[in-house]
Design a protein around this motif. Structure first.
Motif, PDB file in Angstrom:
ATOM      1  N   VAL A 607       0.719  -0.919   0.145  1.00 13.59           N
ATOM      2  CA  VAL A 607      -0.266   0.206   0.277  1.00 13.59           C
ATOM      3  C   VAL A 607       1.347   0.987  -0.135  1.00 13.59           C
ATOM      4  CG1 VAL A 607      -1.595   1.704   0.922  1.00 13.59           C
ATOM      5  CG2 VAL A 607      -1.748  -1.004   0.759  1.00 13.59           C
ATOM      6  N   THR A 608       0.892   2.066  -0.992  1.00 16.39           N
ATOM      7  CA  THR A 608       1.217   3.999  -0.781  1.00 16.39           C
ATOM      8  C   THR A 608       0.511   4.592  -0.767  1.00 16.39           C
ATOM      9  OG1 THR A 608       0.491   4.129  -3.003  1.00 16.39           O
ATOM     10  CG2 THR A 608       2.440   2.273  -2.885  1.00 16.39           C
ATOM     11  N   PHE A 609       0.608   5.501  -0.591  1.00 18.84           N
ATOM     12  CA  PHE A 609       0.220   6.853   0.276  1.00 18.84           C
ATOM     13  C   PHE A 609       1.797   8.449   0.038  1.00 18.84           C
ATOM     14  CE2 PHE A 609      -0.338  10.375   2.746  1.00 18.84           C
ATOM     15  CZ  PHE A 609      -1.074  11.280   2.706  1.00 18.84           C
ATOM     16  N   GLY A 610       0.589   9.312  -0.715  1.00 20.52           N
ATOM     17  CA  GLY A 610       1.875  10.602  -1.303  1.00 20.52           C
ATOM     18  C   GLY A 610       0.579  11.223  -1.430  1.00 20.52           C
ATOM     19  N   ALA A 611       2.377  12.732  -2.003  1.00 20.05           N
ATOM     20  CA  ALA A 611       0.956  13.482  -2.792  1.00 20.05           C
ATOM     21  C   ALA A 611       0.207  12.852  -3.451  1.00 20.05           C
ATOM     22  CB  ALA A 611       2.269  14.915  -3.226  1.00 20.05           C
ATOM     23  N   GLY A 612      -0.463  13.927  -4.646  1.00 21.36           N
ATOM     24  CA  GLY A 612      -1.115  13.367  -5.706  1.00 21.36           C
ATOM     25  C   GLY A 612      -1.233  14.998  -6.905  1.00 21.36           C
ATOM     26  N   GLY A 613      -1.883  14.171  -7.817  1.00 16.32           N
ATOM     27  CA  GLY A 613      -2.244  15.425  -8.460  1.00 16.32           C
ATOM     28  C   GLY A 613      -1.145  14.960 -10.346  1.00 16.32           C
ATOM     29  N   ILE A 614      -1.069  15.767 -10.946  1.00 16.71           N
ATOM     30  CA  ILE A 614      -0.295  15.428 -12.347  1.00 16.71           C
ATOM     31  C   ILE A 614       1.009  15.070 -12.185  1.00 16.71           C
ATOM     32  CG2 ILE A 614      -2.104  15.599 -13.732  1.00 16.71           C
ATOM     33  CD1 ILE A 614      -0.318  18.017 -14.648  1.00 16.71           C
ATOM     34  N   ALA A 615       1.437  15.712 -11.015  1.00 18.57           N
ATOM     35  CA  ALA A 615       3.164  16.219 -10.773  1.00 18.57           C
ATOM     36  C   ALA A 615       3.768  15.225 -10.145  1.00 18.57           C
ATOM     37  CB  ALA A 615       3.038  17.356 -10.117  1.00 18.57           C
ATOM     38  N   VAL A 616       2.987  14.006  -9.632  1.00 23.15           N
ATOM     39  CA  VAL A 616       3.238  12.985  -8.350  1.00 23.15           C
ATOM     40  C   VAL A 616       4.388  12.223  -9.049  1.00 23.15           C
ATOM     41  CG1 VAL A 616       1.858  11.294  -9.442  1.00 23.15           C
ATOM     42  CG2 VAL A 616       2.361  11.193  -7.228  1.00 23.15           C
ATOM     43  N   GLU A 617       4.831  12.126 -10.410  1.00 19.44           N
ATOM     44  CA  GLU A 617       6.618  11.244 -10.383  1.00 19.44           C
ATOM     45  C   GLU A 617       7.025  12.429  -9.972  1.00 19.44           C
ATOM     46  OE1 GLU A 617       5.457   9.476 -14.200  1.00 19.44           O
ATOM     47  OE2 GLU A 617       4.604   7.786 -13.422  1.00 19.44           O
ATOM     48  N   VAL A 618       6.720  13.323 -10.581  1.00 24.60           N
ATOM     49  CA  VAL A 618       8.382  14.827 -10.646  1.00 24.60           C
ATOM     50  C   VAL A 618       7.959  14.760  -8.704  1.00 24.60           C
ATOM     51  CG1 VAL A 618       8.629  17.371 -10.829  1.00 24.60           C
ATOM     52  CG2 VAL A 618       7.642  15.832 -12.022  1.00 24.60           C
ATOM     53  N   MET A 619       7.243  14.734  -8.178  1.00 19.69           N
ATOM     54  CA  MET A 619       6.928  14.782  -6.660  1.00 19.69           C
ATOM     55  C   MET A 619       7.681  14.218  -6.013  1.00 19.69           C
ATOM     56  SD  MET A 619       6.034  17.975  -5.816  1.00 19.69           S
ATOM     57  CE  MET A 619       5.247  18.126  -3.979  1.00 19.69           C
ATOM     58  N   HIS A 620       7.973  13.351  -6.104  1.00 19.19           N
ATOM     59  CA  HIS A 620       8.455  11.208  -5.818  1.00 19.19           C
ATOM     60  C   HIS A 620       8.247  11.474  -4.483  1.00 19.19           C
ATOM     61  CE1 HIS A 620      10.752   7.776  -5.597  1.00 19.19           C
ATOM     62  NE2 HIS A 620      10.026   7.912  -6.554  1.00 19.19           N
ATOM     63  N   ASP A 621       6.955  12.291  -4.375  1.00 19.34           N
ATOM     64  CA  ASP A 621       6.959  12.059  -2.286  1.00 19.34           C
ATOM     65  C   ASP A 621       5.872  10.791  -1.633  1.00 19.34           C
ATOM     66  OD1 ASP A 621       6.275  13.281   0.688  1.00 19.34           O
ATOM     67  OD2 ASP A 621       4.662  13.880  -0.276  1.00 19.34           O
ATOM     68  N   LEU A 622       5.946   9.743  -1.607  1.00 19.97           N
ATOM     69  CA  LEU A 622       5.838   8.196  -1.539  1.00 19.97           C
ATOM     70  C   LEU A 622       5.922   7.943  -0.495  1.00 19.97           C
ATOM     71  CD1 LEU A 622       3.604   6.688  -3.076  1.00 19.97           C
ATOM     72  CD2 LEU A 622       5.849   5.450  -3.787  1.00 19.97           C
ATOM     73  N   ALA A 623       5.856   7.015   0.928  1.00 21.86           N
ATOM     74  CA  ALA A 623       5.240   5.908   1.888  1.00 21.86           C
ATOM     75  C   ALA A 623       5.112   4.682   1.156  1.00 21.86           C
ATOM     76  CB  ALA A 623       5.279   6.917   2.745  1.00 21.86           C
ATOM     77  N   LEU A 624       5.622   3.894   1.082  1.00 26.60           N
ATOM     78  CA  LEU A 624       4.198   2.352   1.763  1.00 26.60           C
ATOM     79  C   LEU A 624       4.970   1.553   2.756  1.00 26.60           C
ATOM     80  CD1 LEU A 624       7.350   0.299   0.953  1.00 26.60           C
ATOM     81  CD2 LEU A 624       7.076   1.833  -0.976  1.00 26.60           C
ATOM     82  N   ALA A 625       3.782   0.336   3.026  1.00 31.93           N
ATOM     83  CA  ALA A 625       4.139  -0.215   3.894  1.00 31.93           C
ATOM     84  C   ALA A 625       2.461  -1.701   3.775  1.00 31.93           C
ATOM     85  CB  ALA A 625       2.424   0.249   5.026  1.00 31.93           C
ATOM     86  N   LEU A 626       3.257  -2.410   4.051  1.00 30.47           N
ATOM     87  CA  LEU A 626       2.705  -3.645   3.415  1.00 30.47           C
ATOM     88  C   LEU A 626       1.549  -3.670   5.051  1.00 30.47           C
ATOM     89  CD1 LEU A 626       5.774  -6.402   3.727  1.00 30.47           C
ATOM     90  CD2 LEU A 626       5.044  -5.133   1.920  1.00 30.47           C
ATOM     91  N   PRO A 627       0.249  -4.748   3.787  1.00 31.44           N
ATOM     92  CA  PRO A 627      -0.768  -4.831   4.620  1.00 31.44           C
ATOM     93  C   PRO A 627      -0.932  -5.691   4.905  1.00 31.44           C
ATOM     94  CG  PRO A 627      -0.691  -5.418   2.050  1.00 31.44           C
ATOM     95  CD  PRO A 627       0.204  -4.628   2.743  1.00 31.44           C
ATOM     96  N   PRO A 628      -1.697  -6.633   6.380  1.00 32.58           N
ATOM     97  CA  PRO A 628      -2.400  -5.427   6.997  1.00 32.58           C
ATOM     98  C   PRO A 628      -2.350  -4.180   7.528  1.00 32.58           C
ATOM     99  CG  PRO A 628      -2.917  -7.355   8.506  1.00 32.58           C
ATOM    100  CD  PRO A 628      -2.047  -7.432   6.906  1.00 32.58           C
TER     101      PRO A 628
END
Length: 891
Positions: A607-628
């Protein structure tokens, strides 16, 4: 519990070396010589077709000629003889085989021979380690089945490595630092025995206090994670990873394209409660510090020094490492003002002036240690006029014995302070030639403490104001697409799946021409949004396929034609279903975020969470975690991102509805647990503000689930088994619930044990305990559902939920059998609870594929023995303790 099935590998009493040789330079000669040179107390048998004597010991032409029973065979022969040797070992009753030679994985003939040998081994129940060119050592037992020519000291650290070369380098480095080992295991290609099983053995090994892992590939993520989490609950585990980014995901959504395999591995290690390091030096340093029981409560560091320059450099290092410089409390500042020179720094780092006496050092460090806002202290001593390095060192050693907070001691210089360093070494204090090394260790301790908190998270069932998800409806949408040969769900279909899990979505309708779009917009109400609808186009903006804020019909018709024209021009090959029409959501205080799911080759859904919108790949602001996931894990994810800092009150913006945002992430976690078909998912943007959240766009990519896969078999971490919750009635009509225990049950579990009679407590725990210790309570309520199960029977009473009984089992390391326990509250006995609860436990064990359940019952516990007879257990005297009875039941 029975002896671990890998005991013949780690602690053999009889060993045959097949291919033992006197030929210099051969693996057979090196292996046999090392076994002879050690202090191994068992029997050694050389096996050689061409020689009657090897190393002065009579040799045999086959293991089958050896009269003694054999625990372990070390095979150092050519691969062409391997299948025949394994067959001989099987007929001889050998339980474990160490393959001491490396074989090619590209030559077809060699691969066929290996596969044949592996098949024979499985037929006879033989466990294979390797193939590798290093082997296995138990220095604490004088057992050295390796071809390593260097010195290996006995100690309390276990080293497990996939690479023989790296393992040898680690051993050479460790010897130079006088570091010893309980076990050294070179896994090689891990044809059979892998990390998970080795870890299971080391967890129960009393000679091992810390575990070091070198990992390159993970073959069975579920077994690896399960064993790693079990190990990390009792012993510090430190991991170094090679090839961190060689298998980066190549998906079709933002969630996948932004995720690197190394990041997933880091997230998995953090969730397992272990520490990842990036160098051999860090590996051993971290292990030594953790095994010495140094612990921190957070990442706030105080720096005390008698040199302003070194203090500032240390502070710079702390900031570079992500270590927080502690803010000293008001009381601490007043104390220091009253005892330190007037020109002290009045801040952190604490410069206590160059002529600092030993007592001034002690006073300043003690004040920091006593400050609740400080988690550790870096003490930097510079030899200057008026200072006394040795007395200061002695005072620091004494102070470390008084506190549980760690002191990191750095006496700068060389000859002048060498005596102090020797003193630190004898006292086993954490000391470093340069402050930055100590700060790096503090960072690792803080990371380890954080990961240990993640380890404690065992997400239970989702509860609250939201209804249960409509899993069946979501499956129907995905199955329909798969039946049509499609893997990419349309935006409308993706939103239907989200809506089935109660994630708010912007409603979407499909228009195949401008007239339909105009009618739908009129029904929805202007302004609206138009988007191209194509199963072949994921990023609609890339082809000019989005028009926002359309306020009237004329503009809508022009926008419709423009979208269709631009899309056909940009992607003439794409299938176009039409254009979707959606309400235009205008939110004054909105923030755009992205929630997604990526698929990792080893660990499955992420599961991932971060900044959204069309510039998401430029921002590369992402955190991730294994579910559950649960609330703690979700908050931890959000807190790692830059966008997470903007979700609270910010300038004129009110905080977003954190509960609703958290709900979306929890529902996505639930979604990937229950729907193994989901391969990738993007919710981008997910708009969040003070009024709630809404998914404006979404895309899901699916694949057929494997038919033979067990429930949750696609997950690296077993989720809470909600499907085992059962409502039932006792014989007297009392309504009860049977459900798996979860962490929130700790208080109820403790109250249950306290209320048992002394006799019942003794029958269950074989001791006169009054209540469970904190460690036992954690152990009984924070479960790894993949290898153990605890079912509680509860009822709703006047004071809330009441626990009536608990039945649990723990799986043996061989995953074939389990050991169970049952306890029923005294005043609820005799109502059929034991029978009802045990039947549910049998079902849970069968679901895990277990074949045998056993238990130990006090011979005087007549009521339990009667129940065992009724349930179909065989009852026999315990072979080792007359006070106990052994009960067994095939499942």
């Amino acid at each position: 519990m029975r002896p671990h099935y890998l005991t013949p590998l780690f602690s053999p009493r009889t060993v045959a070396v097949v291919g033992a040789s006197d030929r210099p330079g051969s693996i057979g000669q090196a292996m046999f010589a090392n076994l002879l040179a050690g202090s191994f107390q068992g029997k050694l048998f050389p096996v050689n077709l061409n020689h009657k004597v090897v190393g002065g010991i009579p040799a045999f032409s086959s293991v089958r000629q050896i009269d003694d029973p054999l625990d372990l065979a070390v095979v150092a022969t050519a691969i062409r003889s391997l299948p025949g040797i394994i067959k001989d070992c099987g007929k001889k009753g050998v339980k474990a085989v160490l393959l001491a030679k490396e074989f090619s994985d590209s030559e077809q003939l060699e691969q066929e021979l290996i596969n044949e040998a592996l098949s024979i081994a499985r037929h006879f129940g033989i466990r294979l380690l390797g193939p590798n060119v290093l082997g296995l050592m138990r220095p604490v037992a004088g057992f050295n089945a390796s071809n390593y020519s260097g010195k290996v000291r006995p100690g309390n650290l276990a080293l497990v490595s996939e690479s023989s070369a790296l393992c040898a380098a680690m051993l050479d480095w460790a010897d130079s630092k006088e570091i010893g080992f309980s076990s050294v295991v070179s896994l090689g290609r891990a044809l059979d025995v892998g990390f998970g099983e080795i870890l299971d053995y080391l967890v129960a090994d009393n000679a091992t206090q810390g575990i070091l892992l070198h990992v390159h590939h993970i073959h069975d993520a579920r077994r690896f994670m399960s064993a790693l989490r079990a190990a990390a609950r009792t012993k510090p585990v430190v991991v170094i990873k090679s090839g961190r980014f060689e298998n980066d995901a190549e998906g079709r959504t933002h969630a996948s394209n932004l995720v690197a395999s190394g990041d997933v591995f880091d997230a998995a290690l953090a969730r397992a409660g272990v520490l990842r390091v990036s160098s051999i030096a860090q590996l051993f340093t971290a292990a030594k510090v953790l095994a010495a029981n140094y612990r921190v409560g957070g990442k706030r560091l105080a720096i005390v020094t008698n040199g302003f320059g070194p203090g500032l450099l240390a502070a710079d290092s702390a900031i570079d490492y992500g270590v927080e410089l502690a803010q000293l409390g008001e009381g601490t500042m007043k104390l220091l003002d009253s005892v330190l020179p007037r020109n002290w720094s009045r801040g952190n780092p604490l410069d206590i002036i160059g002529d600092a006496s030993p007592m001034r050092f002690r006073t300043a460090v003690k004040a920091c240690v006593d400050d609740p806002g400080v988690d550790g202290v870096m003490v930097i001593f510079t030899p200057q006029a008026g200072t006394d390095h040795l007395t200061t060192a002695q005072l620091m050693i004494g102070l470390q014995r008084e506190t549980t907070k760690p002191l990191f001691l750095s006496w700068l210089g060389d000859a002048k302070v060498s005596e102090s360093r020797e003193l630190f070494s004898k006292a086993k204090c954490a000391h470093f030639r340069a402050p930055e090394y100590g700060i790096e260790v503090f960072r690792h301790l803080a990371a380890y403490q954080h990961n240990q908190q993640l380890l404690l998270q065992t997400p239970g069932p989702l509860e609250g104001k939201h209804k249960d998800p409509d899993v069946a409806a979501a499956r129907r949408v995905m199955d329909a697409a798969l039946a049509e040969g499609r893997e990419i769900l349309s935006e409308r279909e993706s939103k239907q799946v989200l809506a089935a899990f109660h994630i708010p979505v912007n409603p979407t309708t499909l228009a195949r021409n401008a007239d339909e779009a105009a009618r739908q917009a009129e029904a929805i109400g202007y302004p609206v949004v138009l988007k191209i609808d194509s199963p072949d186009i994921i990023y609609k903006s890339d082809v000019g396929g989005v028009e926002l804020n359309i306020s009237n019909e004329a503009t809508l018709r022009a926008a419709f034609d423009g979208i269709m024209s631009r899309t056909r021009q940009a992607r003439p090959d794409a299938r176009i279903e039409g254009v979707s029409v959606q309400p235009m959501r205008k939110r004054r205080f909105a923030r755009e975020v992205m929630v997604g799911v990526a698929h990792d080759a080893a660990f499955g859904p992420v599961v991932t969470f971060g900044a959204g919108g069309i510039a998401v790949e430029v921002m590369h602001d992402l955190a991730l975690a294994l579910p559950p996931l649960n609330d703690y894990l979700v908050d931890n994810m959000i807190g790692q991102t830059r966008i997470g800092q903007l979700l609270g009150p910010f300038k004129n913006l009110p905080p977003v509805d954190g509960e609703e945002l958290r709900h979306v992430l929890l529902q996505v976690s639930e979604m990937v647990c229950e729907l193994p078909q989901i391969r990738e998912l993007d919710i981008n943007p997910l708009v969040a503000d003070e009024k709630g959240v809404i998914a404006l766009d979404a895309r899901i990519i699916v694949q057929p689930a494997r038919a033979a896969q067990k429930r949750y078999g696609h997950m690296a971490i077993m989720p809470y088994p909600s499907h085992m919750l059962v409502c039932a009635k006792l014989r007297d009509g009392t309504p009860v619930m049977i459900r798996p225990i979860r962490p929130e049950d700790a208080d109820m579990q403790q109250a249950f044990v306290r209320n048992l009679s002394e006799e019942s407590r003794y029958n269950r725990y074989l001791s006169s305990i009054k209540q469970l210790s904190q460690s036992m309570l954690v152990r009984f309520t924070q479960l790894d559902y993949d290898r153990e199960m605890a079912l509680a029977m509860t009822r709703e009473g006047e004071a809330g939920e009441e626990m009536l009984a608990v039945a649990r089992f723990i799986t043996d390391p061989d995953n074939e059998a389990c050991e169970f326990a049952l306890e029923v509250a005294d005043h609820w006995q005799g109502r059929g609870i034991g029978n009802l609860l045990m039947q549910a436990l049998f079902d849970a064990a069968r679901e895990q594929g277990l074949k045998l359940m056993r238990g130990e019952v006090l011979a005087g516990n007549k009521g339990m023995l009667k129940l065992m007879h009724k349930l179909g257990f065989s009852v026999e005297p315990h072979p080792e303790d007359r006070a106990l009875t052994l009960v067994l039941k095939p499942l």
